[in-house]
Design a protein around this motif. Sequence first.
Motif, PDB file in Angstrom:
ATOM      1  N   ALA A  47       0.818  -1.207   0.000  1.00  0.00           N
ATOM      2  CA  ALA A  47       0.000   0.000   0.000  1.00  0.00           C
ATOM      3  C   ALA A  47       0.859   1.266   0.000  1.00  0.00           C
ATOM      4  O   ALA A  47       0.328   2.380  -0.030  1.00  0.00           O
ATOM      5  CB  ALA A  47      -0.930   0.007   1.207  1.00  0.00           C
ATOM      6  N   GLY A  48       2.191   1.097   0.049  1.00  0.00           N
ATOM      7  CA  GLY A  48       3.092   2.246  -0.019  1.00  0.00           C
ATOM      8  C   GLY A  48       3.664   2.690   1.314  1.00  0.00           C
ATOM      9  O   GLY A  48       4.425   3.653   1.373  1.00  0.00           O
ATOM     10  N   PHE A  49       3.307   2.000   2.400  1.00  0.00           N
ATOM     11  CA  PHE A  49       3.845   2.336   3.717  1.00  0.00           C
ATOM     12  C   PHE A  49       5.261   1.787   3.877  1.00  0.00           C
ATOM     13  O   PHE A  49       5.574   0.700   3.374  1.00  0.00           O
ATOM     14  CB  PHE A  49       2.979   1.730   4.833  1.00  0.00           C
ATOM     15  CG  PHE A  49       1.629   2.362   4.988  1.00  0.00           C
ATOM     16  CD1 PHE A  49       1.401   3.342   5.927  1.00  0.00           C
ATOM     17  CD2 PHE A  49       0.567   1.962   4.181  1.00  0.00           C
ATOM     18  CE1 PHE A  49       0.150   3.918   6.079  1.00  0.00           C
ATOM     19  CE2 PHE A  49      -0.689   2.530   4.312  1.00  0.00           C
ATOM     20  CZ  PHE A  49      -0.895   3.518   5.267  1.00  0.00           C
ATOM     21  N   ILE A  50       6.095   2.519   4.586  1.00  0.00           N
ATOM     22  CA  ILE A  50       7.397   2.014   5.015  1.00  0.00           C
ATOM     23  C   ILE A  50       7.328   1.896   6.531  1.00  0.00           C
ATOM     24  O   ILE A  50       7.044   2.878   7.231  1.00  0.00           O
ATOM     25  CB  ILE A  50       8.542   2.947   4.591  1.00  0.00           C
ATOM     26  CG1 ILE A  50       8.640   2.985   3.063  1.00  0.00           C
ATOM     27  CG2 ILE A  50       9.866   2.495   5.191  1.00  0.00           C
ATOM     28  CD1 ILE A  50       9.687   3.940   2.521  1.00  0.00           C
ATOM     29  N   SER A  51       7.530   0.691   7.058  1.00  0.00           N
ATOM     30  CA  SER A  51       7.303   0.417   8.479  1.00  0.00           C
ATOM     31  C   SER A  51       8.603   0.233   9.241  1.00  0.00           C
ATOM     32  O   SER A  51       9.507  -0.468   8.790  1.00  0.00           O
ATOM     33  CB  SER A  51       6.450  -0.846   8.633  1.00  0.00           C
ATOM     34  OG  SER A  51       5.198  -0.704   7.968  1.00  0.00           O
ATOM     35  N   VAL A  52       8.674   0.875  10.404  1.00  0.00           N
ATOM     36  CA  VAL A  52       9.831   0.755  11.293  1.00  0.00           C
ATOM     37  C   VAL A  52       9.351   0.313  12.669  1.00  0.00           C
ATOM     38  O   VAL A  52       8.154   0.370  12.973  1.00  0.00           O
ATOM     39  CB  VAL A  52      10.621   2.082  11.402  1.00  0.00           C
ATOM     40  CG1 VAL A  52      11.103   2.542  10.034  1.00  0.00           C
ATOM     41  CG2 VAL A  52       9.764   3.165  12.056  1.00  0.00           C
ATOM     42  N   ALA A  53      10.286  -0.117  13.505  1.00  0.00           N
ATOM     43  CA  ALA A  53       9.956  -0.539  14.870  1.00  0.00           C
ATOM     44  C   ALA A  53      10.125   0.631  15.826  1.00  0.00           C
ATOM     45  O   ALA A  53      10.973   1.509  15.630  1.00  0.00           O
ATOM     46  CB  ALA A  53      10.859  -1.690  15.289  1.00  0.00           C
ATOM     47  N   HIS A  54       9.299   0.627  16.883  1.00  0.00           N
ATOM     48  CA  HIS A  54       9.389   1.680  17.896  1.00  0.00           C
ATOM     49  C   HIS A  54       9.012   1.108  19.260  1.00  0.00           C
ATOM     50  O   HIS A  54       7.977   0.441  19.389  1.00  0.00           O
ATOM     51  CB  HIS A  54       8.447   2.837  17.545  1.00  0.00           C
ATOM     52  CG  HIS A  54       8.431   3.933  18.554  1.00  0.00           C
ATOM     53  ND1 HIS A  54       9.493   4.801  18.712  1.00  0.00           N
ATOM     54  CD2 HIS A  54       7.492   4.300  19.469  1.00  0.00           C
ATOM     55  CE1 HIS A  54       9.204   5.668  19.677  1.00  0.00           C
ATOM     56  NE2 HIS A  54       7.999   5.382  20.149  1.00  0.00           N
ATOM     57  N   ASP A  55       9.843   1.348  20.258  1.00  0.00           N
ATOM     58  CA  ASP A  55       9.539   0.921  21.628  1.00  0.00           C
ATOM     59  C   ASP A  55       8.705   1.991  22.308  1.00  0.00           C
ATOM     60  O   ASP A  55       9.110   3.152  22.405  1.00  0.00           O
ATOM     61  CB  ASP A  55      10.830   0.676  22.416  1.00  0.00           C
ATOM     62  CG  ASP A  55      11.508  -0.620  21.998  1.00  0.00           C
ATOM     63  OD1 ASP A  55      10.812  -1.655  21.972  1.00  0.00           O
ATOM     64  OD2 ASP A  55      12.704  -0.585  21.674  1.00  0.00           O
ATOM     65  N   PHE A  56       7.536   1.593  22.804  1.00  0.00           N
ATOM     66  CA  PHE A  56       6.636   2.529  23.471  1.00  0.00           C
ATOM     67  C   PHE A  56       6.243   1.951  24.822  1.00  0.00           C
ATOM     68  O   PHE A  56       5.473   0.998  24.903  1.00  0.00           O
ATOM     69  CB  PHE A  56       5.389   2.768  22.617  1.00  0.00           C
ATOM     70  CG  PHE A  56       4.415   3.745  23.210  1.00  0.00           C
ATOM     71  CD1 PHE A  56       4.668   5.112  23.161  1.00  0.00           C
ATOM     72  CD2 PHE A  56       3.254   3.297  23.833  1.00  0.00           C
ATOM     73  CE1 PHE A  56       3.780   6.016  23.719  1.00  0.00           C
ATOM     74  CE2 PHE A  56       2.368   4.194  24.391  1.00  0.00           C
ATOM     75  CZ  PHE A  56       2.626   5.560  24.330  1.00  0.00           C
ATOM     76  N   GLY A  57       6.833   2.513  25.876  1.00  0.00           N
ATOM     77  CA  GLY A  57       6.511   2.064  27.229  1.00  0.00           C
ATOM     78  C   GLY A  57       6.769   0.594  27.454  1.00  0.00           C
ATOM     79  O   GLY A  57       5.991  -0.092  28.133  1.00  0.00           O
ATOM     80  N   GLY A  58       7.839   0.086  26.868  1.00  0.00           N
ATOM     81  CA  GLY A  58       8.177  -1.330  27.040  1.00  0.00           C
ATOM     82  C   GLY A  58       7.499  -2.250  26.052  1.00  0.00           C
ATOM     83  O   GLY A  58       7.767  -3.457  26.043  1.00  0.00           O
TER      84      GLY A  58
END
Length: 235
Positions: A47-58
């Motif tokens: 769909a054109g998204f580029i996805s990355v990881a992110h730590d949010f509150g553990g």
Amino acid sequence: AEQTTISEITFDDLTNRERLEQIYTAELDFYWTSDWSPEFYIELAKAGFISVAHDFGGMQLLLPQIQSAYAVLDWEDLHVSRSTRRWMRSDVCREQEYELSIGHDLWEVIAGIDRCHENNWMTGQYLSLLPILLTNSWDDFELLPMGLVNANGDLIAGEVGYRCGKIYTSLTGFSDRAHNHAGKLQLLRLGEHLRADGYAFWNLGHPYMQYKLDLGAKILPRREFLERWKQGCGA
């Protein structure tokens, strides 16, 4: 303006054409999901998204981004500076016998990225997802670790990206600073490979990085990018 709130995105958002069009026309860039399934990741990519990881509150989330603008390289614009071309003709470069390695060992490329980037977002669940994506059992999606190796087989530069349809998208990469110009050579060789292999264009993602513009990329606004993206992905 910087985005201050992030909405959740679901599989249904991608399969509902009306909802997806709302996302495309909204001013938001980032969304979040806790769904780490390879099927959802691939649908996001298509769909054109580029996805990355992110730590949010553990808790580790996947942050898919539909950017406001993209760096896009068309093959007639592929450019390398005079200084890099001069270095490529030098004995120093020739002695190294650099070669582009398509489908290089994923973990060696990841180790290079981790070594060269203090804030590497390819961690945790993202690292668990990558080898599943690498199985090549997906419809019109292929994860592609790339490397530039020297005569000794040492990995000097590399990146992780993926193919959707006939478009290649770069995720993140690295170059060994001890080997001057090697990163630029890796990009040039990769561009030449993609062109020869019949790719429609190269999606370099975030547009505001000088090396992408130096390579010949042009900045396309989201709507113009998505029109070309849909053609190249057969969507």
